[in-house]
Write a protein that holds these residues in place. Structure first.
Motif, PDB file in Angstrom:
ATOM      1  N   LEU A 159      -2.469   5.626  -3.553  1.00 30.17           N
ATOM      2  CA  LEU A 159      -3.765   5.722  -2.794  1.00 30.17           C
ATOM      3  C   LEU A 159      -3.388   5.054  -1.663  1.00 30.17           C
ATOM      4  O   LEU A 159      -4.020   3.783  -0.876  1.00 30.17           O
ATOM      5  CB  LEU A 159      -4.934   5.228  -3.392  1.00 30.17           C
ATOM      6  N   ASN A 160      -2.575   5.500  -0.797  1.00 29.07           N
ATOM      7  CA  ASN A 160      -2.135   4.690   0.732  1.00 29.07           C
ATOM      8  C   ASN A 160      -3.307   4.295   1.595  1.00 29.07           C
ATOM      9  O   ASN A 160      -3.534   3.037   1.881  1.00 29.07           O
ATOM     10  CB  ASN A 160      -0.387   4.570   1.335  1.00 29.07           C
ATOM     11  N   GLY A 161      -4.029   5.910   1.987  1.00 28.28           N
ATOM     12  CA  GLY A 161      -4.719   4.922   2.954  1.00 28.28           C
ATOM     13  C   GLY A 161      -5.968   4.207   1.990  1.00 28.28           C
ATOM     14  O   GLY A 161      -6.641   3.477   2.675  1.00 28.28           O
ATOM     15  N   CYS A 220       1.016  -1.598  -0.062  1.00 28.46           N
ATOM     16  CA  CYS A 220      -0.059  -0.327   0.150  1.00 28.46           C
ATOM     17  C   CYS A 220       1.049   1.471  -0.256  1.00 28.46           C
ATOM     18  O   CYS A 220       0.531   2.261  -0.557  1.00 28.46           O
ATOM     19  CB  CYS A 220      -1.295  -0.073   0.990  1.00 28.46           C
ATOM     20  N   HIS A 221       2.002   1.241   0.673  1.00 28.85           N
ATOM     21  CA  HIS A 221       2.982   2.415   0.581  1.00 28.85           C
ATOM     22  C   HIS A 221       3.597   2.771  -0.269  1.00 28.85           C
ATOM     23  O   HIS A 221       3.632   4.156  -0.730  1.00 28.85           O
ATOM     24  CB  HIS A 221       3.687   2.233   1.897  1.00 28.85           C
ATOM     25  N   ALA A 222       3.451   1.727  -0.806  1.00 29.63           N
ATOM     26  CA  ALA A 222       4.046   2.750  -2.564  1.00 29.63           C
ATOM     27  C   ALA A 222       3.134   2.734  -4.119  1.00 29.63           C
ATOM     28  O   ALA A 222       3.347   2.498  -5.151  1.00 29.63           O
ATOM     29  CB  ALA A 222       4.832   0.766  -3.632  1.00 29.63           C
ATOM     30  N   GLY A 232       1.660 -10.610 -12.876  1.00 24.05           N
ATOM     31  CA  GLY A 232       2.816 -11.671 -11.921  1.00 24.05           C
ATOM     32  C   GLY A 232       1.751 -11.594 -10.400  1.00 24.05           C
ATOM     33  O   GLY A 232       2.333 -12.161  -9.364  1.00 24.05           O
ATOM     34  N   GLY A 233       0.384 -10.673 -10.488  1.00 30.77           N
ATOM     35  CA  GLY A 233      -0.631 -11.260  -9.486  1.00 30.77           C
ATOM     36  C   GLY A 233       0.132  -9.691  -8.839  1.00 30.77           C
ATOM     37  O   GLY A 233      -0.512  -9.720  -7.308  1.00 30.77           O
ATOM     38  N   ASN A 234       0.970  -8.739  -9.172  1.00 39.56           N
ATOM     39  CA  ASN A 234       1.296  -7.094  -8.104  1.00 39.56           C
ATOM     40  C   ASN A 234       0.147  -6.485  -8.035  1.00 39.56           C
ATOM     41  O   ASN A 234       0.457  -5.588  -9.591  1.00 39.56           O
ATOM     42  CB  ASN A 234       2.872  -7.024  -8.812  1.00 39.56           C
ATOM     43  N   ILE A 235      -0.837  -5.897  -7.341  1.00 34.67           N
ATOM     44  CA  ILE A 235      -1.708  -5.479  -7.268  1.00 34.67           C
ATOM     45  C   ILE A 235      -1.469  -4.289  -7.488  1.00 34.67           C
ATOM     46  O   ILE A 235      -2.201  -2.818  -8.095  1.00 34.67           O
ATOM     47  CB  ILE A 235      -2.542  -6.055  -6.537  1.00 34.67           C
ATOM     48  N   GLY A 236      -0.297  -4.024  -6.727  1.00 34.92           N
ATOM     49  CA  GLY A 236      -0.024  -2.953  -6.605  1.00 34.92           C
ATOM     50  C   GLY A 236       0.534  -1.733  -7.765  1.00 34.92           C
ATOM     51  O   GLY A 236       0.211  -0.385  -7.920  1.00 34.92           O
ATOM     52  N   ALA A 237       0.825  -2.624  -8.677  1.00 32.92           N
ATOM     53  CA  ALA A 237       1.228  -2.082  -9.528  1.00 32.92           C
ATOM     54  C   ALA A 237       0.561  -1.254 -10.987  1.00 32.92           C
ATOM     55  O   ALA A 237       0.404  -0.324 -11.728  1.00 32.92           O
ATOM     56  CB  ALA A 237       2.208  -3.054 -10.749  1.00 32.92           C
ATOM     57  N   VAL A 238      -1.173  -1.786 -10.086  1.00 31.36           N
ATOM     58  CA  VAL A 238      -1.993  -1.631 -11.664  1.00 31.36           C
ATOM     59  C   VAL A 238      -3.170  -1.078 -10.565  1.00 31.36           C
ATOM     60  O   VAL A 238      -4.449  -0.505 -10.542  1.00 31.36           O
ATOM     61  CB  VAL A 238      -2.806  -3.270 -12.223  1.00 31.36           C
ATOM     62  N   PHE A 239      -2.937  -0.705  -9.069  1.00 34.15           N
ATOM     63  CA  PHE A 239      -3.533   0.110  -8.123  1.00 34.15           C
ATOM     64  C   PHE A 239      -5.074   1.034  -8.308  1.00 34.15           C
ATOM     65  O   PHE A 239      -5.660   1.257  -7.907  1.00 34.15           O
ATOM     66  CB  PHE A 239      -3.104  -0.324  -7.120  1.00 34.15           C
ATOM     67  N   ASP A 240      -4.322   1.577  -9.638  1.00 37.57           N
ATOM     68  CA  ASP A 240      -4.954   2.824  -9.982  1.00 37.57           C
ATOM     69  C   ASP A 240      -6.151   2.184 -10.549  1.00 37.57           C
ATOM     70  O   ASP A 240      -7.615   3.334 -10.586  1.00 37.57           O
ATOM     71  CB  ASP A 240      -4.255   4.178 -10.539  1.00 37.57           C
TER      72      ASP A 240
END
Length: 539
Positions: A47-49, A42-44, A115-123
């Motif tokens: 939209l951390n909150g 999340c910190h990466a 690769g399951g990296n949700i953070g990379a496409v979190f927007d």
């Protein structure tokens, strides 16, 4: 028929609980999927909150389910009236569709995240996650009971459910707010010394760095930071204790309760945390560092604190001195093992729960497969009377189509070679007889137990419940049940096609037993190949 009929006295009283069980199984499946098949830092993200809030929804849902169950236990008259108000009223199709659509939206980011990296496409992923959460919650709520029934329950019980669920929903936030308490040096030092005393019961070569709060052994040690202080468990146990006092406020003796139960609950939580940290260090030293860090540290604490909270609630309820009057719970008509909905849902829920447990307790989760097989075997044995009602005649077409599914599964397999090597190394550490037990239970579970449990859920329950007379309803039922089946197995195309074939096999003659036989044939082909090549990562 897909599910044998049962008398209303057996099926109706359990409807609310069985749907709640289904929702719990869905939450558990989402937790497993996002814990083991996705990466979210999340910190990466930008939209951390929002990310942290979405990650907390699983914990909130679990606590709210438990709190609502406690509320229904405490209000048997209100529960009885609630059941009577919805008896004979089937949920509108729109609510079921909204709920299923919401669950599919919650799963969808796993399909397009690299690769399951949700953070990379979190927007991009945040939108289906937010919309899916709302649709799944609203659809599930009104699938369970129509809006009018909920309104009557709230008014009849003086809006206690709203207050109870609101308190349960903020427990994770209370845990975060309580984190600064663990920065208090006196309490931190007390916890550190208590862990030291606990380890001293089992070993003498303990390494202690008091200023740095590092404790353990020369080969394995930990830093007791506030993240591993167990404050979440203390907040959970304390919160459940307070919720119990609020829900049972009509019968609890409050001076006794506040002076005895609440301090005891906090003390037991702290002591359990000491045992948890000490156990983690002992496991890391004498069993497996990977198990201590990646398994025990991540999951066992949550399991233990939940069990402690339930044990305290049960203990308080059984002590007459803490109550002004004894309260008898509602009785149920019929045995749970005779309910067809329970036969379709409960073994699958057990399957998901034990799968999560093996991830918590074993350095490689597949080493715990004998535990899964044993749990499934016991669940199937408990519902053996239900399963005997089906027509278990072998259909050659079902066997043939199942065999083709198995061959296709092998042909299009793109398994990670590293995962296969990790499993091979884990199995290599077993003794000869332990390896033999693992292979036998793996084959039995894969070929016989898992097909029965999965088909009863995906085809016998989910497909049958969504199916209808209109062509679009049947098409939707096949699509939704197959997509859910694919999500569980992590191979969207291959598992999705397999789900469609199993659904068509069942719909051909309206017999879920045919789908079970086709699934058994498919898994038998894959298991035979895995056994012949000693490549058990394929099953």
């Amino acid at each position: 028929m897909n599910l044998p009929p049962s008398p209303v006295s057996l099926q109706r009283p359990g409807r609310l609980w069985l749907l709640a069980l289904l929702f719990c199984a869905e939450v558990l499946a989402l937790a497993v999927a996002y814990q083991f098949f996705a990466v979210i830092e999340c910190h990466a993200t930008d939209l951390n909150g929002v990310c942290r809030f979405l990650r907390s929804l699983v914990a909130r849902a679990v606590v709210m389910f438990a709190a609502f169950g406690l509320l229904l236990w405490a209000r048997p008259l209100a529960l009885s009236a609630f059941r009577r108000s919805v008896e004979g009223q089937g949920a509108a199709l729109v609510w079921r569709l909204l709920h299923v659509l919401g669950v599919l939206l919650l799963i969808s980011p796993l399909a397009f995240a690299p690769g399951g990296n949700i953070g990379a496409v979190f927007d991009l992923a945040v939108w289906p996650l937010l919309l899916g959460s709302v649709l799944a919650a609203v659809g599930g709520l009104f699938w369970l009971a129509p809006p009018q029934a909920w309104a009557r329950l709230l008014v009849q019980d003086h809006f206690a459910p709203v207050i109870t669920l609101a308190l349960a929903a903020v427990l994770p936030d209370l845990a975060d707010m309580a984190l600064p308490l663990w920065d208090w040096q006196g309490l931190t030092r007390l916890t550190f010394d208590a862990v030291h005393l606990f380890l001293g019961l089992f070993a003498s070569d303990i390494r202690v760095d008091a200023p740095g709060y590092i404790i353990g052994f020369p080969q394995f040690s930990v830093h007791i930071a506030r993240q591993c202080s167990g404050v979440e468990g203390v907040a959970l146990v304390t919160g459940f204790t307070v919720l119990y006092a609020f829900i049972f406020r009509d019968t609890v003796r409050f001076p006794h309760f506040w002076l005895v139960v609440l301090p005891l609950a906090i003390m037991l939580s702290w002591l359990l945390n000491v045992v948890r940290v000490g156990g983690l260090i002992l496991i890391g030293q004498y069993v497996s560092p990977d198990l201590a860090v990646n398994g025990f540290h991540s999951y066992a604490g949550w399991v233990f604190f939940t069990l402690l909270a339930l044990a305290i609630v049960w203990g308080v309820q059984t002590v007459p001195w803490l109550h002004r009057a004894r309260m008898s719970g509602p009785t149920t008509a019929g045995r749970l093992t005779e309910d067809p909905l329970a036969g379709a849902l409960l073994p699958f829920a057990i399957f998901m729960g034990v799968s999560l447990l093996t991830h918590a307790l074993f350095p490689h989760p597949e080493l715990g497969y004998p535990l899964r097989a044993m749990a499934l075997g016991l669940a199937i044995w408990a519902f053996r009377g239900f399963y005997r009602q089906f027509e278990w005649r072998v259909d050659p077409l079902a066997v043939a189509l199942g065999g083709l599914v198995g061959l296709g599964w092998l042909w299009f397999d793109q398994a990670d070679a590293r995962a296969g090597m990790d499993l091979a190394r884990a199995l290599g550490g077993l003794s000869g007889w332990m390896l033999a037990i693992w292979i036998v239970t793996r084959l039995i579970g894969t070929v016989l137990l898992v097909p029965l449990v999965e088909e009863m859920f995906f085809r016998g329950y989910l497909l049958a419940r969504l199916d209808g007379p209109a062509p679009w309803q049947r098409l939707l039922a096949v699509a939704v049940s197959s997509a859910a089946f694919a999500a569980l197995h992590g191979r969207w195309l291959a598992a999705g096609v397999a789900g469609i074939i199993f659904a068509l096999v069942m719909l051909r003659r309206g017999r879920v037993a045919d789908a079970v036989i086709a699934h058994i044939a498919a898994n038998l082909v894959v298991a035979a190949w895995a056994f012949a090549t000693s490549d058990f990562a394929r099953i």
